[in-house]
Design a protein around this motif. Structure first.
Motif, short mmCIF file in Angstrom:
data_model
loop_
_atom_site.label_atom_id
_atom_site.label_comp_id
_atom_site.label_asym_id
_atom_site.label_seq_id
_atom_site.Cartn_x
_atom_site.Cartn_y
_atom_site.Cartn_z
N SER A 185 -2.81 8.96 -1.30
CA SER A 185 -1.39 9.12 -0.95
C SER A 185 -1.23 9.52 0.52
O SER A 185 -0.28 9.11 1.19
CB SER A 185 -0.73 10.16 -1.85
OG SER A 185 -1.42 11.40 -1.78
N LEU A 186 -2.22 10.33 1.06
CA LEU A 186 -2.19 10.69 2.48
C LEU A 186 -2.39 9.45 3.34
O LEU A 186 -1.68 9.22 4.33
CB LEU A 186 -3.25 11.74 2.78
CG LEU A 186 -3.50 12.07 4.27
CD1 LEU A 186 -2.21 12.55 4.92
CD2 LEU A 186 -4.61 13.12 4.41
N LYS A 187 -3.38 8.62 2.96
CA LYS A 187 -3.64 7.40 3.73
C LYS A 187 -2.43 6.47 3.71
O LYS A 187 -2.01 5.93 4.76
CB LYS A 187 -4.86 6.66 3.16
CG LYS A 187 -6.16 7.44 3.22
CD LYS A 187 -7.30 6.63 2.58
CE LYS A 187 -8.61 7.41 2.59
NZ LYS A 187 -9.69 6.61 1.94
N THR A 188 -1.87 6.27 2.52
CA THR A 188 -0.74 5.34 2.39
C THR A 188 0.46 5.82 3.22
O THR A 188 1.08 5.05 3.97
CB THR A 188 -0.32 5.20 0.92
OG1 THR A 188 -1.45 4.73 0.17
CG2 THR A 188 0.85 4.21 0.79
N THR A 189 0.78 7.10 3.07
CA THR A 189 1.94 7.65 3.79
C THR A 189 1.73 7.60 5.30
O THR A 189 2.63 7.25 6.07
CB THR A 189 2.22 9.09 3.36
OG1 THR A 189 2.36 9.14 1.93
CG2 THR A 189 3.50 9.61 4.00
N LEU A 190 0.49 7.95 5.74
CA LEU A 190 0.20 7.94 7.17
C LEU A 190 0.28 6.52 7.73
O LEU A 190 0.76 6.30 8.85
CB LEU A 190 -1.18 8.55 7.42
CG LEU A 190 -1.56 8.80 8.89
CD1 LEU A 190 -0.50 9.64 9.58
CD2 LEU A 190 -2.92 9.47 8.99
N GLY A 191 -0.18 5.53 6.93
CA GLY A 191 -0.06 4.14 7.37
C GLY A 191 1.39 3.73 7.56
O GLY A 191 1.74 3.01 8.51
N ILE A 192 2.27 4.18 6.65
CA ILE A 192 3.71 3.87 6.78
C ILE A 192 4.28 4.52 8.04
O ILE A 192 5.03 3.90 8.81
CB ILE A 192 4.46 4.36 5.54
CG1 ILE A 192 4.05 3.54 4.31
CG2 ILE A 192 5.98 4.26 5.75
CD1 ILE A 192 4.60 4.07 3.00
N ILE A 193 3.92 5.78 8.28
CA ILE A 193 4.45 6.51 9.44
C ILE A 193 4.07 5.82 10.74
O ILE A 193 4.90 5.59 11.63
CB ILE A 193 3.94 7.96 9.43
CG1 ILE A 193 4.59 8.74 8.29
CG2 ILE A 193 4.23 8.66 10.76
CD1 ILE A 193 4.05 10.13 8.12
N LEU A 194 2.77 5.49 10.87
CA LEU A 194 2.29 4.92 12.13
C LEU A 194 2.95 3.58 12.45
O LEU A 194 3.13 3.24 13.62
CB LEU A 194 0.77 4.76 12.09
CG LEU A 194 -0.03 6.07 12.08
CD1 LEU A 194 -1.51 5.77 11.94
CD2 LEU A 194 0.22 6.87 13.35
N ASN A 195 3.31 2.82 11.43
CA ASN A 195 3.87 1.49 11.65
C ASN A 195 5.40 1.49 11.64
O ASN A 195 6.02 0.43 11.71
CB ASN A 195 3.34 0.51 10.60
CG ASN A 195 1.88 0.16 10.81
OD1 ASN A 195 1.55 -0.65 11.68
ND2 ASN A 195 1.00 0.82 10.06
#
Length: 679
Positions: free
Chosen positions: A44-54
């Motif tokens: 969930s950290l990876k998924t959320t961080l990917g959304i934030i960065l993009n």
């Protein structure tokens, strides 16, 4: 393999792209902080961080007990703090937010403890930008992010800066407060009526005095409920028409029955109803501005009635010697009535014999002009009491009356006792010798100082209000353009369309304010004529193209226009041409044709604008170019206007030593002309 031996810079798909922050996250040595190697992070950290960065929207993620903070490039822009670049990725929220953490932390903690998502609108936060502390307004949303076990492990925060909106709202409220103060202190009656029930929102003391009411009688009440005597006089229809059509209503010397001092009495009023618009261009109320002119109207009516009766008596005296005795009796009665009227109006009289130039005045005239009542007064004594800047104009008008036998009608200042300046209205006529009496020039003078000062105060007030409104209106136009560009970039078609409509309404208001400002400048002598040499045909073509672009109901035909150079103020002559064409469109049926011509005639350049509209009666033609004059009939009752366009046009042409006039027949259209000297 131990944690220390795990590779720290391997490729992690969720860290791909992300701009400056993505590059920083991919190159960071994660073994230095408690989060450890990214490949061991929660999904969930990876998924959320990917959304934030993009995301192009400012976003942050607070993770774990230490509230390690991740943010994207958009947040760096909104924070404006150059020290963010010196922080390690995953630094705690307290380091990232610094001064604002005391306001942000409680929100984050509540969500981390399993609370619901939080949304805060227009939160003021102190943020450093360019090393200066700024009060920034943000709309914040904090949402829980769960781990694989469904337990809240982090908080996702989105930010939207609303500083510009909040500051604009504050400025709008300040402008509203200033406008309220201006209205309450205005020297004329003003009231703001809101909604279709016309509830009294603001009313000043002058309006309460005119209405014969106290503030508690009308404030926050529908005006027709507070003043029921208006219901049977058609006032509701006037209000409804302005509210529904958006077209202003202007009345001059309109008789209205008002309940004042415990009785109904007739008051003559000059007033205007003007629609008020909200930011979306919808009408949400009216502003009423007026003054009472009852005393002036009744005095004029009395003088006119007496003068008409006196004229009838004079004509009857000449008709038959047999009725001489009866005529003398009537004349004495009329003279008594005239004396009474003159005394009631506190009017002064004069009589000058043409042959001897003997000058006879009433004591009232001597008092007005600051002369002793016992001494004889000459024509020169009286003329010398007129200020120099008006004296030559008065002399010229008197000579014109002598030469052509026309009526003498002037308003001018005089210097009375102790140098006090007063305004008077002089009415006179040349009476030629007829065998029984010598020729004489006689008339009367009325003190109109209070009326004139009220008019000057009104003009000053209009100029002041127009100037005060122009500054915030210019700001509003700038904000509308900024928002329009943003809506266009964001492909927000609905917002773009709404802003375009708002811009049209703002331009209408700007045009109206400019008209009142020009009148104020004209009457204060501050309007400047900046001449330059230009081609009249190019100017006319530009104006026609601009008007035709926005008007589809009429065809504008440039029939003939020679290439003629004139030395004039290009902008102001352009406004005259635009006004004449706009009037032709306004007073012509849809589908009609407007014909424009310009040609050289001897030593002048002449422009004509012809329409096939409703036409103008002969009695209205002579007053078309008077200030605030509008033709009133069944055909024009629904056509908006203040009667300032032709007045301004005439003043501009006069200042160019030109001439403006019109010819017309009812139902056959009109032709407006103006010329400018070529030498």
């Amino acid at each position: 393999m131990s944690l220390a031996e795990e590779p720290q810079h391997q490729n992690h798909p969720f860290l791909n792209s992300g701009g400056e922050m993505g590059t920083l996250l991919r190159s960071f040595d994660w073994s230095t902080i408690s989060l450890g190697n990214p490949h061991r992070w929660e999904q969930s950290l990876k998924t959320t961080l990917g959304i934030i960065l993009n995301s192009k929207f400012p976003m942050l993620l607070f993770w774990g007990k230490e509230l390690n903070c991740f943010y994207n490039d958009a947040f760096i822009y909104i924070s404006g703090d150059s020290t963010l670049s010196s922080l390690n990725p995953g630094a705690t929220g307290e380091l990232v937010w610094k001064e604002t953490w005391v306001k942000i932390q409680p929100m984050i903690i509540d969500v981390m403890k399993g609370g619901d998502a939080v949304w805060v609108e227009d939160q003021m936060l102190p943020i450093y930008r360019r090393e200066k502390r700024k009060d920034v307004y943000l709309t914040l949303s904090a949402s829980p992010v769960n781990d694989e076990l469904g337990i809240v492990a982090g908080v996702l925060m989105t930010c939207n800066e609303t500083t510009q909106k909040v500051l604009q709202q504050k400025k709008t409220k300040e402008n509203e407060r200033n406008l309220r103060l201006i209205i309450l202190q205005a020297p004329v009656a003003i009231a703001i009526l809101r909604g279709p029930e016309y509830v009294v929102e603001i009313v000043n003391s002058k309006a309460l005095e005119l209405w014969g009411r106290k503030s508690a009688d009308v404030f926050n009440k529908p005006i027709l409920q507070a003043m029921p005597e208006l219901l049977s006089q058609g006032i509701k229809d006037l209000l409804d028409n302005v509210y529904e059509s958006g077209e202003p209503f202007v009345a001059t010397e309109l008789p209205i029955e008002l309940f004042r001092k415990n009785k109904l009495e007739t008051a003559y009023l000059n007033f205007v109803y003007e629609p008020l618009f909200d930011l979306e261009g919808n009408i949400n109320g009216l502003i009423a501005i007026g003054t009472e002119v009852s005393e002036q109207v009744r005095t004029r009516h009395q003088i006119e009635e007496t003068a008409e009766e006196l004229q009838a008596i004079n004509e009857e005296m000449l008709s038959s010697n047999e009725e001489l005795a009866l005529s003398n009796e009537r004349l004495e009665r009329a003279e008594e009535m005239l004396r009474f009227s003159v005394e009631a109006a506190e009017a002064a009289t004069w009589h000058m014999e043409l042959e001897t130039r003997k000058f006879i005045t009433s004591n009232r005239l001597k008092q007005l002009f600051g002369l002793t009542t016992q001494a004889e007064v000459s024509y020169k004594d009286v003329i010398n009491k007129i200020p120099e800047d008006h004296r030559s104009v008065v002399r010229a008008a008197i000579l014109l009356s002598f030469r052509e036998g026309t009526s003498y009608h002037m308003e001018h200042p005089i210097i009375g006792f102790q140098g006090k300046k007063r305004w008077v209205r002089a009415l006179g006529k040349l009476y030629p010798a007829n065998g029984r009496q010598q020729g004489h020039f006689s008339g009367l003078i009325i003190d109109i100082t209070e009326e004139k000062e009220n008019e000057l105060r009104k003009n000053d007030f209009i100029g002041m209000v127009s100037h005060e409104l122009k500054t915030p209106l210019t700001s509003v136009m700038g904000y509308i353009q900024l928002l329009t560009n943003k809506a266009k970039i964001a492909e927000d078609t609905f917002g773009y369309s709404l802003l375009q409509k708002t811009n049209v309404q703002v331009k209408k208001m700007s045009s109206m304010i400019n008209g009142f400002l020009n009148i104020s400048r004209l009457e204060s002598g501050k309007i400047l004529i900046e001449k330059q040499v230009f081609n009249i045909d190019e100017l006319v073509k530009e104006i026609i193209e601009e008007l035709q672009f926005t008007i589809t109901s009429h065809k504008i035909n440039l029939s003939l226009c020679e290439n003629i150079q004139v030395n004039a103020d290009r902008e102001k002559i352009g406004s005259v041409v635009s006004n004449l064409i706009s009037n032709a469109i306004k007073y012509s049926p849809g589908g009609g044709e407007i014909v424009v011509k310009c040609a050289q005639k001897e030593n002048v350049m002449e422009v004509t604008v012809e329409d096939d509209g409703i036409g103008i009666n002969s009695e209205d033609l002579t007053r078309l170019f008077d200030r605030f004059y509008r033709v009133e009939n069944l055909n024009t009752k629904h056509i908006s206007g203040f009667g300032i366009g032709l007045y301004l046009s005439a003043e501009i042409i006069e200042r160019h030593n030109g001439k403006i006039w019109a010819s017309s027949e009812p139902e056959k259209g009109s032709v407006f002309y103006f010329n400018l000297p070529l030498s």
